[in-house]
Design a protein around this motif. Structure first.
Motif, PDB file in Angstrom:
ATOM      1  N   GLU A   1       0.451  -1.099  -0.313  1.00 51.88           N
ATOM      2  CA  GLU A   1      -0.535   0.043  -0.281  1.00 51.88           C
ATOM      3  C   GLU A   1       0.750   0.797  -0.160  1.00 51.88           C
ATOM      4  O   GLU A   1       0.736   2.796  -0.753  1.00 51.88           O
ATOM      5  CB  GLU A   1      -0.638  -0.012   1.200  1.00 51.88           C
ATOM      6  CG  GLU A   1      -1.994   1.223   1.768  1.00 51.88           C
ATOM      7  CD  GLU A   1      -2.563   1.574   2.446  1.00 51.88           C
ATOM      8  OE1 GLU A   1      -3.416   1.582   2.571  1.00 51.88           O
ATOM      9  OE2 GLU A   1      -3.239   0.356   2.848  1.00 51.88           O
ATOM     10  N   HIS A   2       1.785   1.228   0.656  1.00 51.01           N
ATOM     11  CA  HIS A   2       2.594   2.434   0.722  1.00 51.01           C
ATOM     12  C   HIS A   2       3.656   2.963  -0.852  1.00 51.01           C
ATOM     13  O   HIS A   2       3.847   3.982  -0.788  1.00 51.01           O
ATOM     14  CB  HIS A   2       3.963   2.316   1.940  1.00 51.01           C
ATOM     15  CG  HIS A   2       5.311   3.297   1.855  1.00 51.01           C
ATOM     16  ND1 HIS A   2       6.064   3.145   1.402  1.00 51.01           N
ATOM     17  CD2 HIS A   2       5.203   4.557   2.616  1.00 51.01           C
ATOM     18  CE1 HIS A   2       6.896   4.456   1.379  1.00 51.01           C
ATOM     19  NE2 HIS A   2       5.767   4.774   1.957  1.00 51.01           N
ATOM     20  N   GLN A   3       3.657   1.369  -0.790  1.00 51.50           N
ATOM     21  CA  GLN A   3       4.524   1.941  -2.537  1.00 51.50           C
ATOM     22  C   GLN A   3       3.254   2.721  -3.475  1.00 51.50           C
ATOM     23  O   GLN A   3       3.994   3.254  -4.169  1.00 51.50           O
ATOM     24  CB  GLN A   3       4.523   0.858  -3.323  1.00 51.50           C
ATOM     25  CG  GLN A   3       5.881   0.348  -4.571  1.00 51.50           C
ATOM     26  CD  GLN A   3       6.707   1.324  -4.771  1.00 51.50           C
ATOM     27  OE1 GLN A   3       7.903   1.570  -3.538  1.00 51.50           O
ATOM     28  NE2 GLN A   3       6.744   1.991  -5.496  1.00 51.50           N
TER      29      GLN A   3
ATOM     30  N   LEU B   1       0.682   4.279  -2.780  1.00 56.01           N
ATOM     31  CA  LEU B   1       0.591   5.773  -2.350  1.00 56.01           C
ATOM     32  C   LEU B   1       2.133   6.399  -3.110  1.00 56.01           C
ATOM     33  O   LEU B   1       1.345   7.267  -3.354  1.00 56.01           O
ATOM     34  CB  LEU B   1       0.734   5.845  -0.944  1.00 56.01           C
ATOM     35  CG  LEU B   1      -0.859   5.448  -0.174  1.00 56.01           C
ATOM     36  CD1 LEU B   1      -0.668   4.967   1.677  1.00 56.01           C
ATOM     37  CD2 LEU B   1      -1.587   6.214  -0.416  1.00 56.01           C
ATOM     38  N   GLU B   2       2.962   5.627  -3.102  1.00 60.96           N
ATOM     39  CA  GLU B   2       4.225   6.568  -3.766  1.00 60.96           C
ATOM     40  C   GLU B   2       3.732   7.094  -4.866  1.00 60.96           C
ATOM     41  O   GLU B   2       3.959   8.395  -5.455  1.00 60.96           O
ATOM     42  CB  GLU B   2       4.907   5.850  -3.036  1.00 60.96           C
ATOM     43  CG  GLU B   2       5.974   5.988  -1.608  1.00 60.96           C
ATOM     44  CD  GLU B   2       6.064   7.297  -0.896  1.00 60.96           C
ATOM     45  OE1 GLU B   2       6.565   8.288  -1.715  1.00 60.96           O
ATOM     46  OE2 GLU B   2       6.200   7.658   0.431  1.00 60.96           O
ATOM     47  N   GLU B   3       3.099   5.940  -5.514  1.00 60.21           N
ATOM     48  CA  GLU B   3       3.473   5.645  -6.964  1.00 60.21           C
ATOM     49  C   GLU B   3       2.355   7.041  -7.546  1.00 60.21           C
ATOM     50  O   GLU B   3       1.819   8.175  -8.151  1.00 60.21           O
ATOM     51  CB  GLU B   3       3.109   4.743  -7.919  1.00 60.21           C
ATOM     52  CG  GLU B   3       4.200   4.129  -7.768  1.00 60.21           C
ATOM     53  CD  GLU B   3       3.801   2.547  -7.906  1.00 60.21           C
ATOM     54  OE1 GLU B   3       3.222   1.976  -8.093  1.00 60.21           O
ATOM     55  OE2 GLU B   3       4.822   1.707  -7.958  1.00 60.21           O
ATOM     56  N   GLN B   4       1.438   6.820  -6.482  1.00 59.99           N
ATOM     57  CA  GLN B   4       0.412   7.508  -7.389  1.00 59.99           C
ATOM     58  C   GLN B   4       0.202   9.377  -6.868  1.00 59.99           C
ATOM     59  O   GLN B   4      -0.705   9.857  -7.078  1.00 59.99           O
ATOM     60  CB  GLN B   4      -1.340   7.553  -6.241  1.00 59.99           C
ATOM     61  CG  GLN B   4      -1.738   6.016  -6.134  1.00 59.99           C
ATOM     62  CD  GLN B   4      -2.703   5.663  -5.471  1.00 59.99           C
ATOM     63  OE1 GLN B   4      -4.046   6.669  -5.258  1.00 59.99           O
ATOM     64  NE2 GLN B   4      -3.134   4.708  -5.004  1.00 59.99           N
ATOM     65  N   ILE B   5       0.793   9.225  -5.722  1.00 60.02           N
ATOM     66  CA  ILE B   5       1.161  11.076  -4.990  1.00 60.02           C
ATOM     67  C   ILE B   5       2.297  11.379  -6.252  1.00 60.02           C
ATOM     68  O   ILE B   5       2.165  12.765  -6.365  1.00 60.02           O
ATOM     69  CB  ILE B   5       1.712  10.487  -4.131  1.00 60.02           C
ATOM     70  CG1 ILE B   5       1.290  10.876  -2.506  1.00 60.02           C
ATOM     71  CG2 ILE B   5       2.624  12.362  -4.132  1.00 60.02           C
ATOM     72  CD1 ILE B   5       1.233  10.562  -1.047  1.00 60.02           C
ATOM     73  N   ALA B   6       3.315  10.439  -6.788  1.00 62.52           N
ATOM     74  CA  ALA B   6       3.694  10.791  -7.715  1.00 62.52           C
ATOM     75  C   ALA B   6       3.290  11.426  -8.962  1.00 62.52           C
ATOM     76  O   ALA B   6       3.242  12.771  -9.025  1.00 62.52           O
ATOM     77  CB  ALA B   6       5.338   9.576  -7.954  1.00 62.52           C
ATOM     78  N   GLU B   7       2.178  10.589  -9.522  1.00 57.52           N
ATOM     79  CA  GLU B   7       1.266  10.496 -10.394  1.00 57.52           C
ATOM     80  C   GLU B   7       0.853  12.331 -10.400  1.00 57.52           C
ATOM     81  O   GLU B   7       0.527  13.031 -11.406  1.00 57.52           O
ATOM     82  CB  GLU B   7       0.503   9.748 -10.291  1.00 57.52           C
ATOM     83  CG  GLU B   7       1.030   8.616 -11.555  1.00 57.52           C
ATOM     84  CD  GLU B   7      -0.042   7.173 -11.975  1.00 57.52           C
ATOM     85  OE1 GLU B   7      -0.570   7.148 -11.507  1.00 57.52           O
ATOM     86  OE2 GLU B   7       1.219   6.465 -11.425  1.00 57.52           O
ATOM     87  N   LEU B   8       0.192  12.476  -9.347  1.00 55.32           N
ATOM     88  CA  LEU B   8      -0.837  13.496  -8.758  1.00 55.32           C
ATOM     89  C   LEU B   8       0.617  15.122  -9.258  1.00 55.32           C
ATOM     90  O   LEU B   8      -0.410  15.413  -9.832  1.00 55.32           O
ATOM     91  CB  LEU B   8      -1.015  12.641  -7.673  1.00 55.32           C
ATOM     92  CG  LEU B   8      -2.703  13.097  -7.478  1.00 55.32           C
ATOM     93  CD1 LEU B   8      -2.775  12.037  -6.425  1.00 55.32           C
ATOM     94  CD2 LEU B   8      -3.510  13.513  -8.342  1.00 55.32           C
TER      95      LEU B   8
END
Length: 83
Positions: free
Chosen positions: A39-41, A43-50
């Motif tokens: 989940e952490h990974q 979240l990191e990817e989603q935040i980077a995309e945002l």
């Protein structure tokens, strides 16, 4: 990227995911959990995309549509070669 969201919407989503990331990181600090790590990974990817979406939205607001900019640049290049 689909329909462009407003900068406010993007920021709110970044904030929401960042808060969840903090919760997940705290839980991970108590001990390893493969599900939380995944989940952490994510979240990191989603935040980077945002963040990328936010940069794109800011550039579009500031400079206009990317395709229109490219089209104008090509027209200017053709005019300068013809001159």
């Amino acid at each position: 990227m689909g329909a462009m969201r407003t900068l406010t919407e993007i920021k709110e989503e970044i904030d929401r995911l960042s808060e969840r990331r903090v919760t997940v990181m705290r839980a991970l600090s108590e001990g390893f959990d493969a599900k939380l790590q995944a989940e952490h990974q994510s979240l990191e990817e989603q935040i980077a995309e945002l963040w990328e979406e936010q940069r794109f939205a800011r550039a579009t607001l500031r400079h206009g549509d990317r395709d229109a900019i490219i089209q104008r640049a090509r027209q200017e290049e053709r005019l300068s070669r013809a001159a």
